[in-house]
Design a protein around this motif. Sequence first.
Motif, mmCIF file in Angstrom:
data_model
loop_
_atom_site.group_PDB
_atom_site.id
_atom_site.type_symbol
_atom_site.label_atom_id
_atom_site.label_comp_id
_atom_site.label_asym_id
_atom_site.label_seq_id
_atom_site.Cartn_x
_atom_site.Cartn_y
_atom_site.Cartn_z
ATOM 1 N N LEU A 222 -31.635 -22.248 -91.340
ATOM 2 C CA LEU A 222 -31.310 -20.802 -90.977
ATOM 3 C C LEU A 222 -30.028 -20.691 -90.318
ATOM 4 C CD1 LEU A 222 -34.195 -20.147 -88.085
ATOM 5 C CD2 LEU A 222 -34.182 -19.272 -90.487
ATOM 6 N N PRO A 223 -29.454 -19.596 -90.420
ATOM 7 C CA PRO A 223 -27.718 -19.489 -89.902
ATOM 8 C C PRO A 223 -27.626 -19.990 -88.562
ATOM 9 C CG PRO A 223 -28.735 -17.608 -91.087
ATOM 10 C CD PRO A 223 -29.725 -18.412 -90.827
ATOM 11 N N ALA A 224 -26.685 -20.271 -88.151
ATOM 12 C CA ALA A 224 -26.335 -20.845 -86.672
ATOM 13 C C ALA A 224 -26.720 -19.682 -85.698
ATOM 14 C CB ALA A 224 -24.894 -21.286 -86.640
ATOM 15 N N ARG A 225 -26.480 -18.493 -85.903
ATOM 16 C CA ARG A 225 -26.612 -17.547 -84.934
ATOM 17 C C ARG A 225 -28.420 -17.262 -84.630
ATOM 18 N NH1 ARG A 225 -26.373 -15.383 -80.672
ATOM 19 N NH2 ARG A 225 -26.856 -13.252 -80.377
ATOM 20 N N ALA A 226 -29.104 -17.320 -85.965
ATOM 21 C CA ALA A 226 -30.451 -17.320 -85.886
ATOM 22 C C ALA A 226 -31.254 -18.523 -85.002
ATOM 23 C CB ALA A 226 -31.074 -17.075 -87.234
ATOM 24 N N GLN A 227 -30.558 -19.868 -85.392
ATOM 25 C CA GLN A 227 -31.033 -20.905 -84.571
ATOM 26 C C GLN A 227 -30.916 -20.860 -83.134
ATOM 27 O OE1 GLN A 227 -29.854 -24.964 -85.929
ATOM 28 N NE2 GLN A 227 -29.513 -23.993 -88.060
ATOM 29 N N GLU A 228 -29.840 -20.358 -82.642
ATOM 30 C CA GLU A 228 -29.534 -20.140 -81.436
ATOM 31 C C GLU A 228 -30.504 -19.158 -80.843
ATOM 32 O OE1 GLU A 228 -25.723 -18.459 -80.197
ATOM 33 O OE2 GLU A 228 -24.903 -20.070 -81.536
ATOM 34 N N GLN A 229 -30.836 -18.071 -81.509
ATOM 35 C CA GLN A 229 -31.862 -16.954 -81.155
ATOM 36 C C GLN A 229 -33.194 -17.626 -81.084
ATOM 37 O OE1 GLN A 229 -30.682 -14.074 -83.773
ATOM 38 N NE2 GLN A 229 -29.689 -12.655 -82.179
ATOM 39 N N VAL A 230 -33.611 -18.180 -82.121
ATOM 40 C CA VAL A 230 -34.928 -18.566 -82.183
ATOM 41 C C VAL A 230 -35.282 -19.800 -81.069
ATOM 42 C CG1 VAL A 230 -34.722 -20.418 -84.133
ATOM 43 C CG2 VAL A 230 -36.985 -19.296 -83.842
ATOM 44 N N PHE A 231 -34.324 -20.635 -81.036
ATOM 45 C CA PHE A 231 -34.474 -21.570 -79.847
ATOM 46 C C PHE A 231 -34.573 -20.874 -78.587
ATOM 47 C CE2 PHE A 231 -32.519 -24.679 -83.242
ATOM 48 C CZ PHE A 231 -33.883 -24.780 -83.874
ATOM 49 N N SER A 232 -33.787 -20.145 -78.246
ATOM 50 C CA SER A 232 -33.602 -19.550 -76.922
ATOM 51 C C SER A 232 -35.087 -18.780 -76.649
ATOM 52 C CB SER A 232 -32.509 -18.882 -76.337
ATOM 53 O OG SER A 232 -32.380 -17.566 -76.856
ATOM 54 N N ARG A 233 -35.592 -18.245 -77.481
ATOM 55 C CA ARG A 233 -36.767 -17.376 -77.462
ATOM 56 C C ARG A 233 -37.952 -18.428 -77.304
ATOM 57 N NH1 ARG A 233 -37.773 -12.286 -79.844
ATOM 58 N NH2 ARG A 233 -39.593 -12.925 -80.570
ATOM 59 N N ILE A 234 -37.893 -19.346 -77.879
ATOM 60 C CA ILE A 234 -39.031 -20.504 -77.960
ATOM 61 C C ILE A 234 -38.826 -21.185 -76.339
ATOM 62 C CG2 ILE A 234 -39.797 -22.849 -78.539
ATOM 63 C CD1 ILE A 234 -39.190 -21.716 -81.662
ATOM 64 N N MET A 235 -37.823 -21.466 -75.903
ATOM 65 C CA MET A 235 -37.305 -22.031 -74.496
ATOM 66 C C MET A 235 -38.100 -21.311 -73.536
ATOM 67 S SD MET A 235 -36.168 -24.717 -73.667
ATOM 68 C CE MET A 235 -35.997 -25.414 -72.017
ATOM 69 N N ARG A 236 -37.933 -20.133 -73.811
ATOM 70 C CA ARG A 236 -38.500 -19.046 -72.706
ATOM 71 C C ARG A 236 -40.163 -19.035 -72.733
ATOM 72 N NH1 ARG A 236 -36.161 -14.105 -74.408
ATOM 73 N NH2 ARG A 236 -34.209 -14.868 -75.318
ATOM 74 N N VAL A 237 -40.871 -19.515 -73.748
ATOM 75 C CA VAL A 237 -42.112 -19.537 -73.560
ATOM 76 C C VAL A 237 -42.800 -20.934 -73.198
ATOM 77 C CG1 VAL A 237 -42.353 -17.569 -74.827
ATOM 78 C CG2 VAL A 237 -42.558 -19.666 -76.003
ATOM 79 N N LEU A 238 -42.095 -21.883 -73.186
ATOM 80 C CA LEU A 238 -42.473 -23.512 -72.875
ATOM 81 C C LEU A 238 -42.934 -23.695 -71.608
ATOM 82 C CD1 LEU A 238 -40.072 -25.325 -75.480
ATOM 83 C CD2 LEU A 238 -42.322 -24.691 -75.893
ATOM 84 N N PRO A 239 -43.805 -24.627 -71.368
ATOM 85 C CA PRO A 239 -44.115 -25.189 -69.970
ATOM 86 C C PRO A 239 -43.170 -26.252 -70.044
ATOM 87 C CG PRO A 239 -45.765 -26.110 -71.322
ATOM 88 C CD PRO A 239 -44.974 -24.936 -72.390
ATOM 89 N N GLU A 240 -42.996 -26.928 -68.734
ATOM 90 C CA GLU A 240 -42.176 -28.013 -68.493
ATOM 91 C C GLU A 240 -42.466 -29.161 -69.123
ATOM 92 O OE1 GLU A 240 -41.242 -29.860 -64.270
ATOM 93 O OE2 GLU A 240 -41.255 -27.767 -64.272
#
Length: 259
Positions: A222-240
């Motif tokens: 994925l393009p770098a910007r899309a990687q940043e976005q998808v990882f921060s979206r995923i991070m927000r829904v994860l348990p510890e």
Amino acid sequence: MSGRALSFGVKAESYERFRPGYPAELADVVMAYAAHPVRTALEIGAGTGKATRLFAGRGVAVTATEPDAAMLAELRRHVPADVRTVQAAFEDLATGETAGEKYGLVYAAAALHWTDPADRWPRMAALLEPGGVFASFGGPVRLADRDVAEAVAAARAPFLESDEIPSPDGTPPEHAMQWPGTELQRSEWFTDVRQSEIPRRVTFGARDYVGHLSTISAYLVLPARAQEQVFSRIMRVLPEQVEMVADITVHLARRRPER
Ligand SMILES: C[S@@+](CC[C@H](N)C(=O)[O-])C[C@H]1O[C@@H](n2cnc3c(N)ncnc32)[C@H](O)[C@@H]1O
């Protein structure tokens, strides 16, 4: 080779840090199948050497081959000095530095699906001693909790439908024999094809889970910007703590001695 096949090197250090290693039980399964001492092995797509260490640690003289220079440089930092390394894709082995050499074991850890299917098995057979063993192992690392898996899939959806690799020969997931066992069973070069499963559970902290995702080819391309976005979206829904099912599927076959 596709961009996806060669996407790992940019992340060689992360790969080494976040991908789980291979358990001793895996070497036990391969050695028990061989039923005689394995002295030499050729590894295809060795990456940072996670499986190289396993077999070198059993006294096998391993030649680790890998097309990506960055992965190979990382591997050198983690394997014993006597491990021989060759920068080559599987498709180049017959003509390169290892041409004509034969091994008691040829194996690929989470790498065979990247190789060219054309002449895959005659090429593989040419690298093996008669009666020598071929092994391929790996498998997806999946979220154990269904609710977390659904939340991550929803967070990923605008960027990626799935981050898994589809079966290279289209074998449906419900079939008892999975790829590459299916191809090995059809190949005239191999016999005694076996498939087994090593159960494995892994727990990541949320950040390390995202670190792990950052080593998976579907995200790497994925393009770098899309990687940043998808990882921060995923991070927000994860348990510890993120529980993973990381079972290892092992395929084994023997090169027919009479060919
Ligand atoms: C998912 S990584 C697995 C690395 C390592 N074997 C492990 O289990 O940690 C896949 C590796 O296959 C390599 N690869 C890609 N195309 C290849 C090819 N045609 N022949 C051999 N290796 C290839 C990549 O460079 C990458 O290092």
